[in-house]
Design a protein around this motif. Structure first.
Motif, PDB file in Angstrom:
ATOM      1  N   PRO A   9       0.833  -1.205   0.000  1.00  0.00           N
ATOM      2  CA  PRO A   9       0.000   0.000   0.000  1.00  0.00           C
ATOM      3  C   PRO A   9       0.865   1.251   0.000  1.00  0.00           C
ATOM      4  N   LEU A  10       0.276   2.378  -0.359  1.00  0.00           N
ATOM      5  CA  LEU A  10       1.026   3.627  -0.355  1.00  0.00           C
ATOM      6  C   LEU A  10       1.502   3.976   1.040  1.00  0.00           C
ATOM      7  N   SER A  30      -7.471   6.535   4.440  1.00  0.00           N
ATOM      8  CA  SER A  30      -7.167   7.262   3.217  1.00  0.00           C
ATOM      9  C   SER A  30      -5.721   7.013   2.813  1.00  0.00           C
ATOM     10  N   GLY A  31      -5.437   7.211   1.535  1.00  0.00           N
ATOM     11  CA  GLY A  31      -4.063   7.145   1.067  1.00  0.00           C
ATOM     12  C   GLY A  31      -3.462   5.764   1.004  1.00  0.00           C
ATOM     13  N   LEU A  32      -4.296   4.734   0.826  1.00  0.00           N
ATOM     14  CA  LEU A  32      -3.795   3.362   0.731  1.00  0.00           C
ATOM     15  C   LEU A  32      -3.600   2.915  -0.717  1.00  0.00           C
ATOM     16  N   GLU A  36      -3.952   5.029  -9.869  1.00  0.00           N
ATOM     17  CA  GLU A  36      -4.078   4.062 -10.953  1.00  0.00           C
ATOM     18  C   GLU A  36      -5.076   2.959 -10.600  1.00  0.00           C
ATOM     19  N   TRP A  37      -5.005   2.462  -9.367  1.00  0.00           N
ATOM     20  CA  TRP A  37      -5.952   1.432  -8.960  1.00  0.00           C
ATOM     21  C   TRP A  37      -7.371   1.986  -8.883  1.00  0.00           C
ATOM     22  N   VAL A  38      -7.526   3.184  -8.362  1.00  0.00           N
ATOM     23  CA  VAL A  38      -8.863   3.774  -8.243  1.00  0.00           C
ATOM     24  C   VAL A  38      -9.468   3.975  -9.631  1.00  0.00           C
ATOM     25  N   GLY A 211     -11.335   6.745  -3.652  1.00  0.00           N
ATOM     26  CA  GLY A 211     -10.160   6.023  -3.185  1.00  0.00           C
ATOM     27  C   GLY A 211     -10.094   5.848  -1.685  1.00  0.00           C
ATOM     28  N   ASP A 212     -10.849   6.640  -0.923  1.00  0.00           N
ATOM     29  CA  ASP A 212     -10.920   6.426   0.518  1.00  0.00           C
ATOM     30  C   ASP A 212     -11.655   5.119   0.799  1.00  0.00           C
ATOM     31  N   ALA A 213     -11.230   4.417   1.839  1.00  0.00           N
ATOM     32  CA  ALA A 213     -11.843   3.137   2.196  1.00  0.00           C
ATOM     33  C   ALA A 213     -12.416   3.192   3.603  1.00  0.00           C
TER      34      ALA A 213
END
Length: 307
Positions: A9-10, A30-32, A36-38, A211-213
């Motif tokens: 992960p980021l 956030s920020g995981l 590109e994945w999102v 992108g937040d989970a």
């Protein structure tokens, strides 16, 4: 395409986030995931919504006739398959569980069109699952900006530790259809009821960017409001299992439309629920779309009155 090792992960989940998940049953992280994945998952979600599977079409009747979701997309769409085996999701789950193994459970899409006034009553998912074990999590990834008043996922704090038979929630219409035969043969008192609102202090709710989970325990009660007049909401959910989770097919009502290759009581793994960490079950292999087993699909459609 051969399976590669999952990306990191980021950033890592912090100790505080892991502790909050275990205590409260849900966190915002956030920020995981990379942009590109999102982007790739958003494009894949739009594709499956525009081209609904047999499962999506069958269950659309439970959502006012509109196909607004799908499940087990990783079996039929390469982008979702890559997310299972290559994205950071499995490593995030491993950090959350503190487990040696991580197994992919299943993925799902949930959408609400703009101007939707119908809220999603608070409910839990765990009693629908054909498994035993507590190391289970769901990553609800926002693909559109949303908040507590615009259909972002909201979770009842600490409800993953409540007694299941006393949880004041209503199962989905499809869940009711799947369990109707059980209710006829073994009727009992129904203590469940719709709950749409809670005291604010009981709720975990956040403003979310794409992108937040929201990572939550499936036994936690969760729901959502309707959407804003001008904006819909798309969400992708990826579910994961850690150590000690076993297959118990009689325990849940989740449709299993592919052969899981498992006997009751066996550790989760195999062709439908593949182990991703520490190594991939079977060593990976070339991508090949796998449609549902016709017999299993037919049985499921008949059971919900759509066959």
């Amino acid at each position: 395409m051969t399976v590669q090792a999952p990306e990191a992960p980021l950033r890592e989940l912090t100790d505080e986030e892991v502790a909050a998940y275990r205590e409260d049953g849900a966190i915002r992280a956030s920020g995981l995931f990379s942009d590109e994945w999102v982007t790739r998952i958003t494009e894949a979600v739009d594709y499956v919504l525009a081209n609904p599977s047999v499962l999506a079409q069958a269950t659309a009747d439970f959502s006012e006739g509109k196909a607004n979701g799908d499940a087990f997309m990783w079996k039929t769409h390469e982008a979702f398959r890559d997310f299972v085996f290559r994205s950071p999701a499995s490593r995030i789950a491993q950090r959350l569980f503190g487990s040696r193994t991580v197994t992919a459970f299943y993925d799902q899409v949930f959408t609400k069109p703009r101007g939707s006034t119908k809220p999603t009553p608070f409910h839990e998912d765990a009693t629908s699952f054909p498994i035993d074990g507590d190391q289970v999590c769901a990553m609800w990834i926002a693909l559109d900006s949303c908040g507590p008043d615009t259909a972002a996922l909201t979770v009842v704090r600490g409800s993953h530790r409540w007694e299941r038979d006393r949880a004041p929630v209503t199962s989905s219409l499809m869940h009711r259809a799947m369990t109707a035969d059980q209710a006829r043969t073994a009727p009992g008192p129904d203590t469940r009821r719709d709950v749409l609102t809670w005291d604010e202090q009981d709720l975990l709710a956040w403003d979310l960017a794409p992108g937040d989970a929201v990572i939550f325990h499936p036994a936690a009660l969760h729901g959502a409001t309707g959407t804003a007049p001008a904006h819909g909401r798309r969400a992708f959910v990826s579910r994961w299992l850690g150590d000690g989770v076993t297959f118990q097919p009689k325990k849940g009502v989740m449709p299993i439309l592919w052969d899981p290759g498992l006997e009751p009581g066996e550790p989760m793994g195999g062709p439908l629920f593949p182990r991703v960490l520490p190594t991939v079950d079977g060593g990976g292999g070339q991508w090949e779309s796998q449609q549902p087993d016709p017999e299993r699909l037919g049985h499921f459609l008949r059971r919900i009155g759509r066959g």
